[in-house]
Scaffold this motif. Structure first.
Motif, short mmCIF file in Angstrom:
data_model
loop_
_atom_site.label_atom_id
_atom_site.label_comp_id
_atom_site.label_asym_id
_atom_site.label_seq_id
_atom_site.Cartn_x
_atom_site.Cartn_y
_atom_site.Cartn_z
N TYR A 50 0.86 -1.18 0.00
CA TYR A 50 0.00 0.00 0.00
C TYR A 50 0.90 1.23 0.00
CZ TYR A 50 1.08 0.55 4.97
OH TYR A 50 1.73 0.72 6.17
N ILE A 51 0.32 2.36 -0.38
CA ILE A 51 1.06 3.62 -0.42
C ILE A 51 0.64 4.45 0.79
CG2 ILE A 51 1.52 5.71 -1.74
CD1 ILE A 51 0.82 4.17 -4.27
N PRO A 52 1.52 4.64 1.75
CA PRO A 52 1.13 5.41 2.94
C PRO A 52 0.98 6.89 2.62
CG PRO A 52 3.46 4.86 3.03
CD PRO A 52 2.91 4.15 1.82
N LYS A 53 0.04 7.51 3.30
CA LYS A 53 -0.20 8.95 3.13
C LYS A 53 0.53 9.70 4.23
CE LYS A 53 -4.73 8.10 1.05
NZ LYS A 53 -6.20 8.36 1.13
N GLU A 54 1.22 10.75 3.85
CA GLU A 54 2.04 11.49 4.80
C GLU A 54 1.22 12.45 5.66
OE1 GLU A 54 5.05 13.43 2.57
OE2 GLU A 54 5.99 11.56 1.86
N SER A 55 0.13 12.95 5.16
CA SER A 55 -0.67 13.92 5.92
C SER A 55 -1.48 13.21 7.00
CB SER A 55 -1.60 14.69 5.00
OG SER A 55 -2.47 13.80 4.32
N GLU A 56 -1.87 13.96 8.01
CA GLU A 56 -2.68 13.40 9.09
C GLU A 56 -4.18 13.50 8.82
OE1 GLU A 56 -1.57 15.25 12.71
OE2 GLU A 56 0.52 14.55 12.65
N TRP A 57 -4.58 14.43 7.96
CA TRP A 57 -6.00 14.62 7.65
C TRP A 57 -6.18 14.68 6.14
CZ3 TRP A 57 -9.16 14.64 11.91
CH2 TRP A 57 -8.53 14.87 13.14
N GLU A 58 -7.37 14.31 5.69
CA GLU A 58 -7.70 14.36 4.27
C GLU A 58 -9.17 14.72 4.10
OE1 GLU A 58 -7.13 10.63 2.38
OE2 GLU A 58 -8.48 9.53 3.72
N ARG A 59 -9.48 15.26 2.94
CA ARG A 59 -10.86 15.66 2.64
C ARG A 59 -11.47 14.65 1.67
NH1 ARG A 59 -13.50 20.56 2.97
NH2 ARG A 59 -11.51 21.59 3.45
N ASP A 60 -12.66 14.20 2.00
CA ASP A 60 -13.35 13.25 1.15
C ASP A 60 -13.76 13.92 -0.15
OD1 ASP A 60 -16.06 11.75 0.26
OD2 ASP A 60 -14.77 10.38 1.39
N GLU A 61 -13.54 13.22 -1.27
CA GLU A 61 -13.81 13.81 -2.58
C GLU A 61 -15.30 13.97 -2.86
OE1 GLU A 61 -11.86 11.42 -5.43
OE2 GLU A 61 -9.82 11.90 -4.73
N THR A 63 -18.09 13.84 -0.22
CA THR A 63 -18.81 14.59 0.81
C THR A 63 -18.05 15.82 1.28
OG1 THR A 63 -17.83 13.25 2.57
CG2 THR A 63 -19.89 12.47 1.59
N HIS A 64 -16.77 15.92 0.92
CA HIS A 64 -15.91 17.03 1.34
C HIS A 64 -15.76 17.11 2.86
CE1 HIS A 64 -15.79 18.55 -2.76
NE2 HIS A 64 -17.12 18.42 -2.80
N ALA A 65 -15.99 15.99 3.51
CA ALA A 65 -15.81 15.95 4.96
C ALA A 65 -14.34 15.66 5.27
CB ALA A 65 -16.70 14.88 5.58
#
Length: 300
Positions: A50-61, A63-65
């Motif tokens: 898997y490709i780990p994500k460096e950021s701690e938060w992300e926005r849903d594409e 619902t934009h939550a």
């Protein structure tokens, strides 16, 4: 109540099940092996499937939550075949696959693509035919050599028991000064100059215990304990007691048995029988053995 007992404070968080290093011979294993075990089994390996994500938060594409990022590694299955090759950190993945839109999902195993290739160890001066994956070959090329690949990566990233054993052999060869290149001193000096920097991370004891599985480490420890404690056969122990008892009884012939070696020898078997026969046939009046033996010669 828990607080009413002496051990109540330690039982408040529940009973801790003893681990493999808390009982039996596992508790006697040295810290060098425990350090390797933590590096192999308890250290988080590099992400492979898997490709780990460096950021701690992300926005849903959709619902934009905003939601937290969870880098959860996939559960891997290390098969016995994976320890007979070098898979570069890959393993078997178990999951489900929906093959038809109108049907239920079915269990599925994802197995890495394997191939047999030849790798060369410059320190050992050997060519080896092993089963590898495409990722293994890519990492070997990125590290500029098979020895660099083994020595740079941690045990948790190598995963394979074969790779760990080869790494131990490479470290031992570097520690001994590359005996494989003893016939070519110039090449030997170049190899030592290139790879000696990896020895700074390990002590001689850690190199000796590196790369062993837990059963192999237990077997190695048991052999060391047996070699340190030399067991004397009961035959020799009982014979020495017999000689001492005969010597206390005043039998002169008992001193002849004391001059023999402590270890059993085939050449001494006939001598022991002959000496004991002489003891039994002693006609001395002060010998209690001649009086008690009904088959001995009687004085006339």
């Amino acid at each position: 109540m828990a607080h009413a007992t002496a051990q109540g404070a330690s039982l408040l968080n529940g009973f801790k099940r003893p681990g493999r290093f808390d009982k039996g011979l596992g508790a006697q294993l040295p810290d060098a092996y425990k350090k390797f075990w933590r590096e192999w089994k308890l250290t988080k390996p590099a992400a492979v499937h898997y490709i780990p994500k460096e950021s701690e938060w992300e926005r849903d594409e959709v619902t934009h939550a905003i939601k937290p990022v969870q880098n959860m590694p996939l559960p891997l299955i290390d098969t016995p075949e994976s320890h007979q090759g070098i898979w570069g950190g890959e393993a078997v993945i178990k999951g489900f696959q929906k093959r038809h839109q109108t049907k239920r999902r079915v269990p599925h195993f994802w197995v890495p693509t394997l191939r047999r290739s030849v790798v060369h160890s410059q320190v050992l001066n050997e060519y080896m035919s092993v089963v590898v994956t495409e990722r293994t070959l890519e990492q070997i090329h990125e590290c500029h050599g098979f020895d660099h690949y083994l020595l740079k990566n941690m045990a948790c990233d190598l995963r394979s028991a074969l790779a760990l054993k080869l790494k131990r052999e490479v470290l031992k060869a570097l520690q001994q000064g590359c005996p494989a290149w003893a016939a070519e001193p110039k090449q030997q000096e170049e190899v030592l100059k290139e790879y000696n920097k990896y020895l700074a991370s390990y002590t001689p004891e850690e190199i000796d215990w590196y790369g062993h599985t837990f059963p192999e480490a237990i077997r190695k420890l048991r052999n060391e304990i047996q070699a340190a404690e030399k067991v004397l056969p009961h035959k020799l122990e009982f014979r020495s007691k017999l000689i001492e008892s005969l010597r206390e009884a005043g039998i002169k012939e008992a001193g002849k048995l004391d001059s023999k070696e402590a270890l059993p020898n085939v050449e001494h078997k006939d001598a022991d029988i002959e000496a004991l026969t002489k003891l039994e046939s002693t006609t001395s009046s002060s010998s209690w053995l001649s009086k008690m033996n009904p088959f001995g010669k009687k004085e006339t």
